[in-house]
Design a protein around this motif. Structure first.
Motif, PDB file in Angstrom:
ATOM      1  N   THR A 164     -11.095   5.527   3.538  1.00  0.00           N
ATOM      2  CA  THR A 164     -10.674   6.282   2.345  1.00  0.00           C
ATOM      3  C   THR A 164     -11.841   6.652   1.439  1.00  0.00           C
ATOM      4  O   THR A 164     -11.643   7.337   0.428  1.00  0.00           O
ATOM      5  CB  THR A 164      -9.654   5.469   1.525  1.00  0.00           C
ATOM      6  OG1 THR A 164     -10.284   4.255   1.068  1.00  0.00           O
ATOM      7  CG2 THR A 164      -8.425   5.135   2.339  1.00  0.00           C
ATOM      8  N   PHE A 175      -7.077  -2.771  -4.238  1.00  0.00           N
ATOM      9  CA  PHE A 175      -6.199  -3.581  -3.399  1.00  0.00           C
ATOM     10  C   PHE A 175      -6.840  -4.926  -3.105  1.00  0.00           C
ATOM     11  O   PHE A 175      -7.915  -5.003  -2.510  1.00  0.00           O
ATOM     12  CB  PHE A 175      -5.894  -2.856  -2.086  1.00  0.00           C
ATOM     13  CG  PHE A 175      -4.910  -3.593  -1.233  1.00  0.00           C
ATOM     14  CD1 PHE A 175      -3.555  -3.457  -1.456  1.00  0.00           C
ATOM     15  CD2 PHE A 175      -5.340  -4.444  -0.231  1.00  0.00           C
ATOM     16  CE1 PHE A 175      -2.634  -4.158  -0.685  1.00  0.00           C
ATOM     17  CE2 PHE A 175      -4.443  -5.149   0.544  1.00  0.00           C
ATOM     18  CZ  PHE A 175      -3.078  -5.012   0.311  1.00  0.00           C
ATOM     19  N   VAL A 213      -2.759   4.262   6.078  1.00  0.00           N
ATOM     20  CA  VAL A 213      -3.523   4.428   4.838  1.00  0.00           C
ATOM     21  C   VAL A 213      -4.437   5.641   4.931  1.00  0.00           C
ATOM     22  O   VAL A 213      -4.559   6.424   3.982  1.00  0.00           O
ATOM     23  CB  VAL A 213      -4.335   3.147   4.535  1.00  0.00           C
ATOM     24  CG1 VAL A 213      -5.370   3.407   3.441  1.00  0.00           C
ATOM     25  CG2 VAL A 213      -3.403   2.020   4.124  1.00  0.00           C
ATOM     26  N   LEU A 234       0.827  -1.214   0.000  1.00  0.00           N
ATOM     27  CA  LEU A 234       0.000   0.000   0.000  1.00  0.00           C
ATOM     28  C   LEU A 234       0.859   1.261   0.000  1.00  0.00           C
ATOM     29  O   LEU A 234       0.549   2.244  -0.680  1.00  0.00           O
ATOM     30  CB  LEU A 234      -0.925  -0.011   1.213  1.00  0.00           C
ATOM     31  CG  LEU A 234      -2.111  -0.975   1.110  1.00  0.00           C
ATOM     32  CD1 LEU A 234      -2.736  -1.206   2.479  1.00  0.00           C
ATOM     33  CD2 LEU A 234      -3.161  -0.424   0.146  1.00  0.00           C
ATOM     34  N   VAL A 250      -6.812   3.069  -5.640  1.00  0.00           N
ATOM     35  CA  VAL A 250      -6.039   1.837  -5.500  1.00  0.00           C
ATOM     36  C   VAL A 250      -7.024   0.678  -5.413  1.00  0.00           C
ATOM     37  O   VAL A 250      -7.920   0.678  -4.570  1.00  0.00           O
ATOM     38  CB  VAL A 250      -5.167   1.853  -4.231  1.00  0.00           C
ATOM     39  CG1 VAL A 250      -4.450   0.513  -4.061  1.00  0.00           C
ATOM     40  CG2 VAL A 250      -4.157   2.994  -4.288  1.00  0.00           C
ATOM     41  N   VAL A 280      -9.263   3.710  -1.591  1.00  0.00           N
ATOM     42  CA  VAL A 280      -8.889   2.301  -1.692  1.00  0.00           C
ATOM     43  C   VAL A 280     -10.159   1.481  -1.906  1.00  0.00           C
ATOM     44  O   VAL A 280     -11.043   1.463  -1.053  1.00  0.00           O
ATOM     45  CB  VAL A 280      -8.157   1.797  -0.434  1.00  0.00           C
ATOM     46  CG1 VAL A 280      -7.902   0.288  -0.541  1.00  0.00           C
ATOM     47  CG2 VAL A 280      -6.836   2.534  -0.247  1.00  0.00           C
ATOM     48  N   LEU A 282     -10.163  -0.548   5.360  1.00  0.00           N
ATOM     49  CA  LEU A 282      -9.367   0.195   4.375  1.00  0.00           C
ATOM     50  C   LEU A 282     -10.262   0.990   3.428  1.00  0.00           C
ATOM     51  O   LEU A 282      -9.959   2.136   3.080  1.00  0.00           O
ATOM     52  CB  LEU A 282      -8.481  -0.761   3.574  1.00  0.00           C
ATOM     53  CG  LEU A 282      -7.323  -1.419   4.323  1.00  0.00           C
ATOM     54  CD1 LEU A 282      -6.579  -2.383   3.408  1.00  0.00           C
ATOM     55  CD2 LEU A 282      -6.356  -0.369   4.870  1.00  0.00           C
ATOM     56  N   SER A 322     -11.172  -2.009  -1.860  1.00  0.00           N
ATOM     57  CA  SER A 322     -10.544  -3.206  -1.308  1.00  0.00           C
ATOM     58  C   SER A 322     -11.327  -4.462  -1.667  1.00  0.00           C
ATOM     59  O   SER A 322     -12.558  -4.446  -1.738  1.00  0.00           O
ATOM     60  CB  SER A 322     -10.432  -3.089   0.213  1.00  0.00           C
ATOM     61  OG  SER A 322     -11.712  -2.926   0.789  1.00  0.00           O
ATOM     62  N   SER A 361      -4.142   8.746   2.397  1.00  0.00           N
ATOM     63  CA  SER A 361      -5.317   9.106   1.605  1.00  0.00           C
ATOM     64  C   SER A 361      -5.718  10.556   1.823  1.00  0.00           C
ATOM     65  O   SER A 361      -6.159  11.241   0.892  1.00  0.00           O
ATOM     66  CB  SER A 361      -6.485   8.180   1.963  1.00  0.00           C
ATOM     67  OG  SER A 361      -7.670   8.581   1.320  1.00  0.00           O
ATOM     68  N   THR A 410      -6.857   9.966  -2.490  1.00  0.00           N
ATOM     69  CA  THR A 410      -6.880   8.642  -3.115  1.00  0.00           C
ATOM     70  C   THR A 410      -7.745   7.683  -2.306  1.00  0.00           C
ATOM     71  O   THR A 410      -7.625   7.607  -1.087  1.00  0.00           O
ATOM     72  CB  THR A 410      -5.453   8.069  -3.215  1.00  0.00           C
ATOM     73  OG1 THR A 410      -4.646   8.950  -4.001  1.00  0.00           O
ATOM     74  CG2 THR A 410      -5.464   6.686  -3.862  1.00  0.00           C
TER      75      THR A 410
END
Length: 440
Positions: A430, A370, A390, A356, A368, A401, A426, A403, A394, A399
């Motif tokens: 974010t 992930f 994270v 990450l 992202v 995530v 996560l 997930s 972020s 940004t």
């Protein structure tokens, strides 16, 4: 793109649709929608061509089949149907080559159904529907969906989407909700989309709805049935052009080209040893976790719009790169990325923190994707520490995530509840979307 030799039963259905179309233009629309995924014998092509009356129409449609013929050596079948100049006919037929297929198509293409455990619970959906009903007015109903759906990291399954949208009387409201919550929609089947299209009284509204949903179709191979929802030639042709844009939606990554304001992506893929774990889909096919993920990456990359840019990172004990920076989604880079994705192999533990960290270090990224099937086992392994880092990364650039806890099959050291909780955290901190796919 998967191409199947059309079965006799499906061919008869297609031929009936073509013959039922009153005008040549409508017949063309039906055939053009089917040919991207289906291949035909010369005998079947002759029957389709026989539904046209003019030599020009027959000649034009013979050209359509150049890359969709399974037995060009049997081209004499055309002699019963084609009356235009033999020289012109022979020239077109000389360009035919046997089409490679996945086999003969089933009477109905099997639809992969993955068991999402990250969707809303039934009681939550029922409560949302009660709030939508209580709102009474269309704008307020849309507002309820925006306030309740958008902030949550969980997505909505095809069945839940249909159930929610069935409460709306006006097409404009459905389109607004779709646009607001696009990234939360985990997909819709063609049969359900056809039911929703029936809500629209006018063809232009049906087209607007199809445009809004075209990036959410799960079973793209069955998309030609959507044409049955349209009555007029020009509407069918417009629908066909919209359906040309349909790409198979990824069960893991969604459809990034459906996001209006997010064009810069990084895929971060778990390559730990547990990714060798195998599982069987409802269609009967068996995959390892990694092999399935690789197919989904390739599917997603092929669907990128030209203005997108992306990267791929793999991680195990260490982080591996396709590139150190974002790359434009041009044909050369897409080809290189597909080759890289298909070459990925398992090679160790699960260094989630560093993966990450490296992803967030790439300049200009907006999202992202992930994916993991486990828990951190290398480097920094405390989940709260990783989540806090994270959240900090972020907050600096916005940004998100998205997930994915990919937990199909059963591996000796799986901690599925822990993986689900971790991935949800996560996404939650974010503002991203959380997917968990899990078999018992």
């Amino acid at each position: 793109m998967e191409v199947w030799q059309i079965s006799e039963k499906r061919f008869k259905e297609l031929l009936e649709r073509v013959k039922a179309a009153p005008f040549a233009g409508q017949k063309t629309t039906v055939i053009k929608t089917a040919t991207p995924h289906l291949a035909f014998t010369c005998k079947q092509m002759a029957e389709l061509l026989g539904s046209f009356t003019t030599d020009k129409d027959k000649q034009d449609h013979l050209k359509l089949f150049r890359k969709r013929c399974v037995d060009p050596k049997n081209h004499e079948e055309f002699s019963k149907t084609l009356s235009f100049q033999k020289k012109e006919c022979d020239k077109i037929i000389s360009e035919f080559h046997p089409c490679k297929t996945e086999g003969i198509s089933p009477d109905q293409f099997p639809v992969v159904k993955l068991p999402y455990t990250s969707v809303w619970h039934d009681d939550e959906i029922n409560k949302l529907i009660e709030e939508i009903k209580a709102a009474t007015f269309a704008d307020k109903m849309v507002k309820v969906c925006e306030e309740k759906i958008k902030p949550r990291p969980e997505g909505l399954s095809a069945e839940q989407i249909y159930k929610i949208f069935s409460e709306f009387k006006f097409v404009d409201s459905i389109i607004k909700v779709t646009e607001i919550c696009q990234e939360k929609l985990l997909g819709l089947y063609c049969s359900d989309l056809c039911k929703l299209l029936q809500k629209a009284e006018f063809e232009d509204k049906k087209l607007e709805m199809l445009k809004a949903f075209r990036f959410s179709i799960l079973d793209a191979l069955n998309k030609f049935v959507i044409l049955d929802s349209f009555g007029y030639s020009d509407s069918k042709e417009k629908a066909r052009k919209l359906l040309e844009e349909v790409q198979p939606i990824s069960f893991l990554f969604g459809t990034p080209n459906a996001f209006k304001f997010i064009k810069k992506f990084v895929f971060v893929i778990d390559l730990s040893n547990s990714m060798t774990c195998t599982f069987k889909l409802n269609t009967g096919k068996t995959f390892s976790r990694l092999d399935f993920v690789k197919e989904e990456i390739v599917k997603t990359i092929k669907g990128f719009p030209e203005d997108a840019s992306f990267n791929i990172l793999g991680y195990a004990d260490n982080v591996m790169y396709w590139s150190k920076e974002l790359k434009d989604a041009n044909p050369e880079n897409v080809g290189s990325a597909i080759k890289y994705a298909r070459s990925l192999k398992v090679c160790g533990g699960t260094n989630i923190h560093d993966a990450l960290k490296e992803a967030f270090a790439i300049p200009d990224i907006q999202a992202v994707f992930f994916l993991t099937d486990g828990m951190p086992s290398v480097g920094i392994t405390d989940r709260n520490t990783i989540v806090n880092h994270v959240k900090e990364w972020s907050s600096k650039n916005g940004t998100i995530v998205n997930s994915i806890a990919f937990l199909m099959g059963n591996f000796q050291y799986d901690d599925k509840p822990g993986s689900r909780t971790f991935m949800r955290q996560l996404a939650d901190v974010t503002g991203g979307t959380y997917r968990s796919i899990e078999s018992n």
